[in-house]
Every structure is written in C-alpha cells, then in structure tokens.
Write an enzyme that holds these catalytic residues in place. Structure first.
Site, mmCIF file in Angstrom:
data_model
loop_
_atom_site.group_PDB
_atom_site.id
_atom_site.type_symbol
_atom_site.label_atom_id
_atom_site.label_comp_id
_atom_site.label_asym_id
_atom_site.label_seq_id
_atom_site.Cartn_x
_atom_site.Cartn_y
_atom_site.Cartn_z
ATOM 1 N N TRP A 16 0.888 -1.266 -0.090
ATOM 2 C CA TRP A 16 0.109 -0.042 0.027
ATOM 3 C C TRP A 16 0.754 1.459 0.029
ATOM 4 O O TRP A 16 0.519 2.369 -0.723
ATOM 5 C CB TRP A 16 -1.051 -0.128 1.085
ATOM 6 C CG TRP A 16 -1.928 -1.024 1.016
ATOM 7 C CD1 TRP A 16 -2.124 -2.298 1.466
ATOM 8 C CD2 TRP A 16 -3.016 -1.140 -0.253
ATOM 9 N NE1 TRP A 16 -3.141 -2.851 1.074
ATOM 10 C CE2 TRP A 16 -3.841 -2.335 0.214
ATOM 11 C CE3 TRP A 16 -3.195 -0.315 -0.923
ATOM 12 C CZ2 TRP A 16 -4.667 -2.782 -0.717
ATOM 13 C CZ3 TRP A 16 -4.480 -0.460 -1.781
ATOM 14 C CH2 TRP A 16 -5.044 -1.923 -1.969
ATOM 15 N N ASP A 45 -2.073 6.509 6.182
ATOM 16 C CA ASP A 45 -2.914 5.674 5.789
ATOM 17 C C ASP A 45 -3.491 4.610 6.854
ATOM 18 O O ASP A 45 -2.862 3.530 7.028
ATOM 19 C CB ASP A 45 -2.512 4.851 4.495
ATOM 20 C CG ASP A 45 -3.791 4.040 4.024
ATOM 21 O OD1 ASP A 45 -4.612 3.874 4.482
ATOM 22 O OD2 ASP A 45 -3.252 3.403 2.866
ATOM 23 N N LYS A 75 -12.535 -2.230 6.893
ATOM 24 C CA LYS A 75 -11.792 -3.094 7.967
ATOM 25 C C LYS A 75 -12.198 -3.068 9.434
ATOM 26 O O LYS A 75 -12.667 -3.988 10.039
ATOM 27 C CB LYS A 75 -10.444 -2.961 7.662
ATOM 28 C CG LYS A 75 -9.846 -2.791 6.339
ATOM 29 C CD LYS A 75 -8.414 -2.675 6.050
ATOM 30 C CE LYS A 75 -8.086 -2.501 4.526
ATOM 31 N NZ LYS A 75 -8.008 -3.705 3.712
#
Length: 360
Positions: A102, A172, A196
């Site tokens: 990511w 993030d 999530k």
C-alpha cells in the site's frame, strides 16, 4: 443461523450487534417510516445520523477542534492523489516511507504530481520490518511525510509514530484505525477506508488539520478539493448514506465496549495468542520482525506449502473463512480486526494445532 468467523482483510467482519441493529432498523429508522437507504441526505433524519456519527468518532479518537472530519467516497486509493493535490501547495517534493504494497501504491500515484523522496524503505528485507526513527531521512523541503502504519498484506506495523517536526505527517490508517488510542494531534492528515474497522466498503474517513485545507493545486477537480467537502459538511454531493449510518453504529458499539483503551487490550490479547501459537509451533512460521508484527493482519506459512489447500478446506469446514494469504505473499493471513471475537482466534488456534498434530 450460524455466523462463521471471517478472517478477510476487507471487506471484513462487522460486529454482530451492529448487523442486528441495522436489521431491526432496516424498514423503519426511529419511527420515520423510512429505511436509512431511502432518506434524503439533506433531510433532518439523516442529518441527525451524520452529526451523531461524527460526534461519536470525535469522542472516541479525542479529535481536536482544529481538525475537520470528512466522510468521503473513492476509497483510500483516491486519497493517494488527493493528498498531493491538496497538500503540496507551493512545494515540489514529498517524503514517503515504503514498507509494503500500500505504501508502493501511494508512492506511485504521488509521483504523478511531485518529486517523491523515500524517507525510509524496507524493500530490501522483503518488507518484514519497519525503519526505525533514527534511520529516516527527511527532506526539510518536503510538503509532507506519508506512511502506512499497518501494511495489510505483509502484516507489518509501526511500533511508533514518526517524528517529522514541522512537516505534516500523513497516515493511511485503513487497517488499524480504531484498534487502539492514538494522538491525532501528531498528524496533519489521517485517512482510512471503512471496510476493515469502520463499516461497509464505499466510505472513506479523512481527518485533516484545518490549516492544510484551502490551497490546492491549480485546476484540481472540484470533488478532489478537501475544501469542497469541508465547507459542505461532506454533503457537496450525495454521500454513501447507508455506509455512514452503519459506521455510526460501529462507533456506538466501540463506546459500549469501553472505548479504544478497551479495544486495544482485546486486540493485543488476540494477537499475542495467535503469534504465540505460531512461534511455539514447528509447523507454522511468521516472517515479520517481532517489533513490527501487526495486531490486525497476521500472515503465516505452513512447513509444506503443498498442504495449503488441505488446510484451507479444513478451516472452511470449521467455519474459519478467508484465510488464504494475498496472492503476492502466499500462505495464510488471519485478519483479526475489532469485530473478530476472541472466540474466533481461539477456534483458529485450536484448528491449527489439530492440523499440525495430524500433518506435522
């Protein structure tokens, strides 16, 4: 009806109590005669839902008053572009810490808009650790420093918050937000996809310090300007209303559990149990350095990869779902976000021990 234990990295489990509450309110929210899915986002009913969700999130995270909370669309992937478009201002550079898949995606997108310097990079050790603070090389001319506190795919997590001085720190937090208390004031901007630890996919939370809003790149699309959403209370266009509502139910559920301190203790205990089971085994292994092990995403491999399919089949029969590791890593991955009950982790460990006794 039996609910299985879903170890998916996202979309992930939601608390059963939240799903039951949403079911109860599906046809008629609070005597309105409407489902939340049918409400106008500008009507008083939904405005009350939205305002309470934001207030609860501010309370849970102790968000300072000089930060805006935005409920957006486009996932974390849209933020990869929105961040440089809004935060570069008159600068040409940004620092990024590369610790996994990511981080790499965020870096690739930022390179479309500015010069990216790697303040830290753990690619040489196959992303199995994080750089320590002393090793970070920060550019004083950088507009911001970006990092991913928890890498969902590799199961790597920072055990500290990088110190960046006066340069805004951007994080993030898609896969670790709400898993424990954080000091929001250490960050210029926090963003997180909901799927999530927050709620259903389709919603993205951005928490941004007010001084970072309002000086975007020339020609930026209206919907990519943070000021657009901050000025309109995240309702410049129709937001993902039902997702926002469910996120609000999750925030209430967290408060009912005792807040983030209580969630942290539960999450720490779940992770320690599973790592102990892996480390005490001669059959399973985790590649991540101990100080960088994620509480949320725990990858592990079997001694014989040829048994992976058999392991997954047996797990499914026991109601342990979505344990297959990411295609780029292989093996297994157990994502144990807030909604994963401790019973689910205990059941997984019991199955792992049984499988090892049979095949080890």
């Amino acid at each position: 009806m039996t609910r299985n234990f879903n170890f998916s990295a996202g979309p992930a489990m939601l608390p059963t109590a939240v799903i039951e509450r949403a079911r109860e309110e599906m046809l008629d929210w609070n005597g309105s005669g409407m489902s939340v899915m049918e409400m106008s986002h500008r009507g008083k009913e939904f405005v009350s839902i939205a305002e309470k969700a934001e207030a609860d999130l501010r309370e849970i995270l102790t968000i300072p008053q000089n930060y805006k909370v935005l409920f957006l669309q486009g996932g974390a992937s849209s933020q990869f572009a929105m961040i440089p478009l809004n935060l570069l201002k008159d600068k040409k550079k940004a620092d990024y810490i590369n610790t996994g898949m990511w981080s790499k995606k965020a870096i690739a997108e930022a390179k479309r808009f500015c010069e990216v310097s790697l303040a830290g990079d753990t690619s040489e050790n196959n992303f199995t650790t994080v750089p320590d603070q002393r090793s970070l090389v920060l550019d004083p001319d950088a507009a911001y420093v970006h990092y991913t506190p928890n890498e969902t795919i590799g199961g790597v997590e920072f055990d500290y918050v990088p110190e960046t001085g006066d340069i805004p720190l951007v994080a993030d937090m898609s896969s670790d937000i709400l898993s424990r208390p954080i000091d929001v004031s250490k960050f210029g901007l926090i963003y997180a996809g909901a799927q999530k630890n927050i709620g259903p996919s389709g919603l993205t939370i951005v928490i941004i310090r007010e001084d970072l809003i309002g000086n975007p790149a020339d020609g930026i699309p209206t919907m990519f300007n943070y000021a657009t959403h901050a000025d309109a209370g995240s309702m410049y266009n129709t937001p993902p209303t039902y997702n926002w509502y469910v996120a609000g139910l999750v925030f209430e559920w967290i408060k009912d559990q005792g807040g983030l301190s209580a969630m942290a203790e539960i999450n720490r205990r779940k992770a320690e149990k599973l790592y102990t089971a892996i480390d005490n085994s001669g059959f399973y292994a985790n590649p991540v350095a101990e100080n960088a092990r994620s509480w949320m995403n725990i990858p592990f491999t079997l001694a014989d990869p040829g048994m992976d399919a058999e392991f997954l089949s047996g797990a499914t029969q026991r109601g342990l779902l979505t344990l297959k590791g990411h295609r780029s890593v292989g093996g297994m991955r157990a994502s144990i976000y807030n909604a994963m009950p401790e019973e689910g982790v205990d059941t997984l460990i019991s199955y792992m021990q049984e499988f090892e006794q049979k095949n080890g």
